[in-house]
Structure formats: structure tokens, C-alpha cells
Design an enzyme around this catalytic site. Structure first.
Site, PDB file in Angstrom:
ATOM      1  N   LYS A   1       0.989   0.522   7.160  1.00 45.60           N
ATOM      2  CA  LYS A   1       1.128   0.856   5.739  1.00 45.60           C
ATOM      3  C   LYS A   1       2.260   0.051   5.116  1.00 45.60           C
ATOM      4  CE  LYS A   1       3.584   4.341   4.354  1.00 45.60           C
ATOM      5  NZ  LYS A   1       4.211   5.555   3.782  1.00 45.60           N
TER       6      LYS A   1
ATOM      7  N   ARG B   1       3.621  -4.112   1.146  1.00 48.38           N
ATOM      8  CA  ARG B   1       4.528  -5.216   0.825  1.00 48.38           C
ATOM      9  C   ARG B   1       3.740  -6.514   0.667  1.00 48.38           C
ATOM     10  NH1 ARG B   1       7.524  -1.704   3.714  1.00 48.38           N
ATOM     11  NH2 ARG B   1       9.807  -1.645   3.651  1.00 48.38           N
TER      12      ARG B   1
ATOM     13  N   ASP C   1      -2.808   5.111   0.207  1.00 49.85           N
ATOM     14  CA  ASP C   1      -1.639   4.396  -0.300  1.00 49.85           C
ATOM     15  C   ASP C   1      -1.949   2.934  -0.643  1.00 49.85           C
ATOM     16  OD1 ASP C   1      -0.182   6.674  -0.101  1.00 49.85           O
ATOM     17  OD2 ASP C   1       1.431   5.828   1.133  1.00 49.85           O
TER      18      ASP C   1
ATOM     19  N   ASN D   1       1.084   9.711  -4.460  1.00 46.34           N
ATOM     20  CA  ASN D   1       2.302  10.053  -3.715  1.00 46.34           C
ATOM     21  C   ASN D   1       2.714   8.868  -2.844  1.00 46.34           C
ATOM     22  OD1 ASN D   1       4.439  11.638  -2.939  1.00 46.34           O
ATOM     23  ND2 ASN D   1       3.277  12.936  -1.543  1.00 46.34           N
TER      24      ASN D   1
ATOM     25  N   GLY E   1       4.995   6.329  -2.016  1.00 45.07           N
ATOM     26  CA  GLY E   1       6.402   5.954  -2.231  1.00 45.07           C
ATOM     27  C   GLY E   1       6.602   4.451  -2.193  1.00 45.07           C
TER      28      GLY E   1
ATOM     29  N   SER F   1      17.120   6.404   0.380  1.00 42.96           N
ATOM     30  CA  SER F   1      15.853   5.813   0.811  1.00 42.96           C
ATOM     31  C   SER F   1      16.033   4.308   0.901  1.00 42.96           C
ATOM     32  CB  SER F   1      14.739   6.144  -0.181  1.00 42.96           C
ATOM     33  OG  SER F   1      13.616   5.332   0.084  1.00 42.96           O
ATOM     34  N   SER F   2      15.592   3.721   1.997  1.00 36.16           N
ATOM     35  CA  SER F   2      15.703   2.267   2.135  1.00 36.16           C
ATOM     36  C   SER F   2      14.723   1.565   1.198  1.00 36.16           C
ATOM     37  CB  SER F   2      15.431   1.858   3.586  1.00 36.16           C
ATOM     38  OG  SER F   2      14.074   2.093   3.904  1.00 36.16           O
TER      39      SER F   2
ATOM     40  N   SER G   1      17.389   3.741   7.775  1.00 39.86           N
ATOM     41  CA  SER G   1      16.075   3.139   8.069  1.00 39.86           C
ATOM     42  C   SER G   1      16.115   1.613   8.046  1.00 39.86           C
ATOM     43  CB  SER G   1      15.028   3.630   7.060  1.00 39.86           C
ATOM     44  OG  SER G   1      15.120   4.998   6.835  1.00 39.86           O
TER      45      SER G   1
ATOM     46  N   ASP H   1      10.149   8.021  10.542  1.00 39.12           N
ATOM     47  CA  ASP H   1       8.771   8.506  10.503  1.00 39.12           C
ATOM     48  C   ASP H   1       8.272   8.861  11.902  1.00 39.12           C
ATOM     49  OD1 ASP H   1       8.821   8.216   7.834  1.00 39.12           O
ATOM     50  OD2 ASP H   1       7.384   6.569   7.713  1.00 39.12           O
TER      51      ASP H   1
ATOM     52  N   LYS I   1      10.961  12.962   1.699  1.00 36.96           N
ATOM     53  CA  LYS I   1       9.696  12.272   1.969  1.00 36.96           C
ATOM     54  C   LYS I   1       8.535  13.045   1.323  1.00 36.96           C
ATOM     55  CE  LYS I   1      11.487   9.115   4.740  1.00 36.96           C
ATOM     56  NZ  LYS I   1      11.188   7.759   5.101  1.00 36.96           N
ATOM     57  N   GLU I   2       7.323  12.847   1.839  1.00 38.30           N
ATOM     58  CA  GLU I   2       6.137  13.471   1.247  1.00 38.30           C
ATOM     59  C   GLU I   2       6.354  14.970   1.008  1.00 38.30           C
ATOM     60  OE1 GLU I   2       6.156  10.932   3.121  1.00 38.30           O
ATOM     61  OE2 GLU I   2       4.338   9.706   2.932  1.00 38.30           O
TER      62      GLU I   2
ATOM     63  N   ARG J   1      10.584  17.328   5.083  1.00 39.30           N
ATOM     64  CA  ARG J   1      10.012  17.326   6.433  1.00 39.30           C
ATOM     65  C   ARG J   1      10.853  18.122   7.438  1.00 39.30           C
ATOM     66  NH1 ARG J   1       7.789  11.052   6.807  1.00 39.30           N
ATOM     67  NH2 ARG J   1       5.728  11.529   5.958  1.00 39.30           N
TER      68      ARG J   1
ATOM     69  N   HIS K   1       0.611  13.573   5.502  1.00 39.71           N
ATOM     70  CA  HIS K   1      -0.223  13.014   6.577  1.00 39.71           C
ATOM     71  C   HIS K   1       0.425  13.141   7.942  1.00 39.71           C
ATOM     72  CE1 HIS K   1       2.018   8.947   6.060  1.00 39.71           C
ATOM     73  NE2 HIS K   1       2.634   9.859   5.378  1.00 39.71           N
ATOM     74  N   ARG K   2       1.732  12.929   8.001  1.00 41.66           N
ATOM     75  CA  ARG K   2       2.387  12.931   9.321  1.00 41.66           C
ATOM     76  C   ARG K   2       2.484  14.342   9.912  1.00 41.66           C
ATOM     77  NH1 ARG K   2       2.958   7.974  10.095  1.00 41.66           N
ATOM     78  NH2 ARG K   2       3.631   6.590   8.439  1.00 41.66           N
TER      79      ARG K   2
ATOM     80  N   LYS L   1      -3.914   9.386   3.638  1.00 39.24           N
ATOM     81  CA  LYS L   1      -2.820   8.621   3.027  1.00 39.24           C
ATOM     82  C   LYS L   1      -2.571   7.338   3.819  1.00 39.24           C
ATOM     83  CE  LYS L   1       1.622   9.427   0.852  1.00 39.24           C
ATOM     84  NZ  LYS L   1       2.459   8.292   1.159  1.00 39.24           N
TER      85      LYS L   1
END
Ligand code: DC
Length: 646
Positions: free
Chosen positions: A22, A27, A49, A93, A95, A170-171, A198, A315, A342-343, A346, A387-388, A413
Site C-alpha cells: 500500500k 507513493r 486506498d 479513510n 491516510g 505521523s511520519s 516510523s 503496523d 490510525k484508522e 488501535r 483492516h488490520r 482497504k
């Protein structure tokens, strides 16, 4: 689909070809769009995504085509300037898409509105906006300050040599800035305030920018320099690696379920930080082998708990939190504060769901400590549109317990088809389902098959009989569906090798009377009673396997049974068998009456609207009218073994 029931699993082994990463996919899509020239992107991830990103690029005037039904996409670069200058983008969603597009659009000269789902509007973006404003971006918050949705107006770029951005939330903020920085054409230094989390994700960003011809020099992890005049140029063709985060579920399955499980698409040559997840499994005692483009994990001993910093693989670390259920001792995950944004939150979600399966969990501000229970419990897992969460918790079934995953489609996702692939590399605890009419001898045959295989045995009819007996004892009428269902749900029974107890009393003989059998047949037609007994029946499915007999074992209760047999005999033969049985036990019996009652019961069991007695399309018929018990047992065993070989 509201939920997915995963059966108890015995083990895991096999090979998985991973879907595209992903992080790399989104990217590469943006870089290809911003570059000069056309890029053929191969093995792009097919997921929500990436669809969000592709749709946004279309809206911004970027031309792309998919090559047939492959995952190869040809993207026409726009050389740094999106043709469409005004657009309203809905980014779900996603990110990665939201942060990187915010940066790219803020430095262009258009008018754009960016929004997402409710959770996206709770995920902070203020640090990125602050950094972009230092470069002349005009960004307004349309809702809560610091959070999406955003309105972007044409930038008023001014010469600025240096900007700073926070790195500890967040990176993706730094990634967004770095990806868009070449659009200004100016030299730029980005300083990171606070500890950068991260970091491996920033490595992916820098690595891919380099593939598109833009070099960023970095000093430690605190300062990033970009020389003036660099532009993105298409590399013509680029492959997307397999997703290392998605690999974590399969690798963990290999560590928990014996393995070996091999994933293909990532390996030692990977640019993704999550490949280091394999090291964490190794620390827990699993055996890991790795090539350039593959990883294989197996384990012959029980895993043991670890205490480690997971900042570099936030993750994949979620998978460690679940693997911890299978380890000796506690596991502590440290430095995972980014999980909170995150989503879903978590840390909280993980703690809540781990407790449902019996774990003891200590939830810190940026840490989690998991102590496994002596025995995992079957549970219904909520997934929080994450999703995770869904993928991680599928692993619990390897503990030999059934797991219900709510809203399983959230895996789309990043990994549509996840559960199919998971099913391919895991072995469900096998069920042999033997259905058939009363007195067909299916109970005797099922019991003997179970004994031969060393499997557990469930006489499901006994549960209906027990409910009928309990009803008689508590004076509950056979028409009172709600009260009967409540009785069924709360039956206090114990199954021992040679007896069945109801409220601590041995009722083995009482259950076998014709009166109880008839009452059982009447209440078995009530849907609420059947529903109430479902979980109780599922609980019998335990390693190494289950043989069960009844009316709807193969059709309703265990539809994924490996072997389904419809075992019957002529009514006359069955009446005679029942007659002999009763006589042997010293009961009085009349053959004519027995035959009449059997026919009546067959008719009732076959005519009822729920789970009627009938041979399922996928069940094989075994007529035992002229067979001995041994012959019938061997027929079932033969069928099961043939499936094992196939
Ligand atoms: O197999 P048995 O005779 O012990 O079953 C008693 C009654 O329970 C039978 O008349 C039908 C019902 N039953 C059912 O409806 N579904 C099952 N899986 C097992 C039994």
C-alpha cells in the site's frame, strides 16, 4: 456481509503471493502523476486506498489506463502541475492519499477541497498544514482546527530556505512535505521537530523519490535537504513490491501454526521497514529464512513473550500483539503511540478485543502489555473499520477456537481477498458430519469413526433430547418457544465418555426413551431452540477433529465439514434396530408402534421449515439397510481418508 465465522484451526503451512504494498503503491501513483513522462506501474495494489488515489488523480486531470485486468497501470505524468485547478476530493479513510495530496495540492495554484470519512476527520493534520503554511500555502480548516476537511487556495510561494515539521505524530506529514517539495523548484531544508517516528516509512519515500530522479540528503533523522531545480522524471517502468505489513499475518501464522509459511513478494531486498517484523518473530523463538524476494517462517516450539520497542514497525507490530496470545509469558510493545491516531485508536481497540479472547492486557499511553490466558476463548471480534484489526484477529483461530470477525470487508482497504488466502494456508479442525433419520445407526457409526480417528464426538440429538428432558422437569410447555430457547441456552450439561449428566444427574438412559425422543423432535422444529443450541454445538469442534451426527450437521451447523454423509436405512430396518436396542436395555417395546412413530417423526423432521431432514447436495448417501456396523464405519472412514489424500 455482517460477519465472518472462522473455524477453529489446527495449523498453517503453504505459500502466499503477496498483494502490492500500500505504502509503495500510493507513493508511486503520486510520483508517476507528478513526473515528466509516462510510467508503467507494475503489480499495483488493488484495494480501497489505491482506488481512492486513482480516483483523485482522475479528478485532478491525470490520465491513466489499466492494462487489461492486470494490476499494471500506465500513468501519464503532468510534469508537476495538475491540469484541473478546482476540485472537491473525497478521500475516504486513506491516510497516505490524504496527507500526500494535501501537500502536493497546497503547493500548486488551484482551489481544492479535501474531505474523508468521519474517522479521517478525527485524524490530525495540523502539523502538516503548519509546515506547508511556512512555504506560502493557503489552507483553511472547514471543521475542527487541526483536522480535515480542508480548503486549499492557490499558494503564495515565497522564498524560504528552511521549514520545520513535527515528526512524532505521523511520519506521513514528513512524507507529504518531501514528496511535494520539488514542486516549488526551490532549495529546501526540512527540519524535524521532536523524535521522528516510523522512520522506515521515510526511507520508502526517499528511496522512491530517488527512483524518480530527486535526491534528498538527510542528516541523521532530523534534517532533510533538497537542492534547487530538481524535477521528477518517470523511470519508465516500476515494480511495486509485495506488502510487508500484509505479510505479517501469514508469517505469524507460520510461527503460531507450525509452518512453514512462505510469502513471496518481499524479502531481504525490500525497501519496506515492516520486513523487520520477521526479526520480532525470531526474537519470540520462530525460525525465519529469507531470500531477496521471499520469507519463510516456521516454529517447532512454543513462542515466548518479548519486551521490545516497535516504533519502527507500528503496523506490523499489531500482529505481534496477537501473536503474544500464543507465547509463554507476557509480551510488551513499547513506543507505539502512533497507534492512537490510525484508522482507529488501535491501542484501545487492540486491548478491548484481546480481552475478549481471555488475555490480560495493560494499556499504556504508548504501550501495550499482553499476557495470554491459559485457554483462549471463542469470541466475536469488532474491527472498528480497521483492516488490520480484522486481519490480526484471524490468527486467534489458530488457537483452536472459533472466531467471528464483524464487518470483515474492512480488509478491502489494503487486502481484498485476505480471508480466502488465509483459508488456503490454514487447516481447519476437520469435521465429519453424519446426518440421517432416527435410529439409522448414525450415532453408533459416528462414535466408532471418532474412536478410530481419535476425534471428539458430538451426538447433537442428545442436545435436543436434553432440552426436552429439561423442559419436562421444569414444566415448560413444548409450545413455549422463548422459554425453551432459554432452557437450551442455559442447559447445565456435562458430556463424559460413558454418560451424559443434566444438572449433575446421569440422564443417559432417561434421554433414550421414546417420549423424550418425540418431545425432542417437536421442539427441534422451533427456530429459536435451534439457534440457541448452535454455539454449544460449535464448541465441540476441537483439535484434532470432530465427528458429529444429527439432522443438519453438514447443512447448517458445520457447513464446511470435510466429509458429509447422509446415513439412512429403510424404516423397517430402523424400527427393528430400535426394537432390539430397547429390549437389550430392558424396556418394553412394540415393533408396530415403533415403526409408526419412526415414520411420524421422519415426516415431522423432514417437513419442518428450519433445517429439515434431507440429504444435502454435497453429502454422500450411505444406505445401511444391508450393511453391518463395521461396514458402515469403514465406508465413512474410507470417504474421509480419500479426502485427506486428495
Ligand atoms: O437423533 P435423535 O433421535 O437423538 O434426535 C432427537 C430429535 O432431535 C430428532 O427427532 C430430531 C432432533 N434433531 C434435530 O432436529 N437436529 C439434529 N441435529 C439432531 C436431532
Amino acid at each position: 456481509m455482517d460477519f465472518l465465522d472462522l473455524p477453529p484451526l489446527n495449523g498453517a503451512h503453504g505459500t502466499v503471493k503477496l498483494p502490492g504494498s500500500k505504502s509503495i503503491s500510493n507513493r508511486v501513483l503520486l510520483l508517476s502523476a507528478l513526473a515528466q513522462g509516462t510510467t508503467l506501474v507494475k503489480d499495483l495494489l488493488d484495494s480501497d486506498d489505491t482506488q481512492v488515489m486513482l480516483a483523485a488523480l482522475t479528478q485532478l486531470g491525470v490520465q491513466w489506463t489499466r492494462q487489461g485486468d492486470t494490476q499494471d497501470y500506465s500513468i501519464e505524468g503532468v510534469a508537476g502541475a495538475f491540469p484541473v485547478k478546482q476540485a472537491t476530493l473525497f478521500l475516504g479513510n486513506a491516510g497516505t492519499a490524504f496527507r500526500s495530496l494535501t501537500a502536493a495540492l497546497a503547493l500548486s495554484d488551484g482551489d481544492y477541497t479535501l474531505s474523508g470519512v468521519a474517522r479521517m476527520h478525527e485524524r490530525p493534520i495540523g502539523d502538516l498544514v503548519d509546515a506547508l503554511r511556512q512555504m506560502g500555502a493557503q489552507i483553511d480548516y472547514l471543521g475542527t482546527p487541526g483536522y480535515p476537511p480542508l480548503h486549499i487556495r492557490p499558494a503564495q510561494p515565497h522564498a524560504v530556505g528552511e521549514i520545520s515539521v513535527r515528526g512524532d505524530v505521523s511520519s506521513q506529514f514528513l512524507t507529504g512535505l518531501l514528496l511535494s517539495a520539488p514542486l516549488t523548484g526551490r532549495a529546501l531544508t526540512v527540519r524535524v521537530a521532536g523524535e521522528l517516528i516510523s522512520k522506515p516509512y521515510i526511507e520508502i519515500t526517499l528511496n522512491l523519490m530517488r527512483r524518480y530522479g530527486v535526491l534528498v540528503e538527510r542528516t541523521d533523522w532530523s534534517s532533510f535537504n533538497l537542492a534547487a531545480g530538481q524535477v521528477y522524471r518517470s523511470p519508465a517502468e516500476i515494480y511495486v513490491e509485495g506488502d510487508a505489513s500484509s505479510a505479517s499475518y501469514f508469517l505469524a501464522a507460520g510461527a503460531i501454526g507450525g509452518g512453514p509459511v512462505r510469502v513471496e513478494g518481499v524479502g531481504s531486498a525490500s525497501i519496506q521497514g515492516d520486513i523487520r517484523f520477521a526479526e520480532a518473530l525470531q526474537l519470540m523463538g520462530a525460525q525465519v529464512e529469507m531470500g531477496d524476494n521471499w520469507v519463510s517462517v516456521s516454529s517447532s516450539v512454543r513462542l515466548h513473550g518479548i519486551d521490545a520497542d516497535f516504533n519502527h514497525i507500528p503496523d506490523a507490530a499489531m500482529t505481534i500483539a496477537v501473536a503474544a496470545l500464543f507465547a509463554e509469558g507476557s509480551t510488551t510493545l513499547r513506543n507505539i503511540g502512533s497507534w492512537r491516531v490510525k484508522e482507529t485508536d488501535r491501542i484501545h481497540a487492540m486491548a478491548t478485543e484481546l480481552r475478549k479472547v481471555g488475555a490480560t492486557v495493560e494499556e499504556g499511553a504508548d504501550s501495550l502489555r499482553v499476557t495470554p490466558p491459559a485457554q483462549l476463548q471463542a469470541a466475536t471480534i469488532d474491527t472498528y473499520d480497521d483492516h488490520r484489526m480484522a486481519m490480526c484477529f484471524s490468527l486467534v483461530a489458530l488457537g483452536g477456537v472459533g472466531i467471528r470477525i464483524n464487518d470483515p470487508q474492512c480488509v478491502n482497504k489494503t487486502f481484498p481477498g485476505y480471508f480466502d488466502v488465509f483459508a488456503q494456508i490454514t487447516q481447519a479442525v476437520p469435521v465429519i458430519a453424519i446426518d440421517g433419520p432416527s435410529a439409522s445407526g448414525k450415532g453408533t457409526v459416528a462414535g466408532r469413526v471418532a474412536e478410530a480417528l481419535g476425534f471428539h464426538y458430538l451426538d447433537s440429538g442428545a442436545l435436543y433430547r436434553l432440552t426436552a428432558l429439561a423442559a419436562a422437569r421444569h414444566s415448560v410447555a413444548l409450545e413455549d418457544e422463548a422459554a425453551l430457547a432459554a432452557l437450551a441456552l442455559n442447559l447445565n450439561v456435562a458430556f463424559a465418555a460413558d454418560k451424559i449428566c443434566l444438572e449433575s444427574e446421569d440422564v443417559s438412559d432417561a434421554l433414550r426413551t421414546e417420549a423424550v425422543g418425540n418431545a425432542a423432535s417437536i421442539i427441534a422444529a422451533l427456530p429459536a431452540v435451534r439457534a440457541a443450541l448452535l454455539a454449544r454445538q460449535h464448541a465441540f469442534r476441537q483439535a484434532p477433529g470432530l465427528v458429529t451426527d444429527g439432522r443438519d450437521m453438514g447443512s447448517v451447523v458445520f457447513p464446511d465439514a470435510v466429509t458429509k454423509v447422509f446415513l439412512t436405512a429403510s424404516a423397517e430396518a430402523r424400527a427393528e434396530r430400535r426394537y432390539k436396542q430397547l429390549k437389550e436395555k430392558g424396556f418394553s417395546a412394540n415393533l408396530e408402534n415403533l415403526l409408526d412413530e419412526l415414520r411420524e417423526r421422519d415426516a415431522r423432521d423432514a417437513a419442518r421449515s428450519v433445517a429439515p431432514l434431507q440429504q444435502g447436495a454435497d453429502a454422500s448417501l450411505l444406505d445401511t439397510t444391508h450393511l453391518s456396523i463395521d461396514q458402515a464405519v469403514n465406508a465413512v472412514l474410507g470417504e474421509y481418508k480419500a479426502k485427506q489424500i486428495a
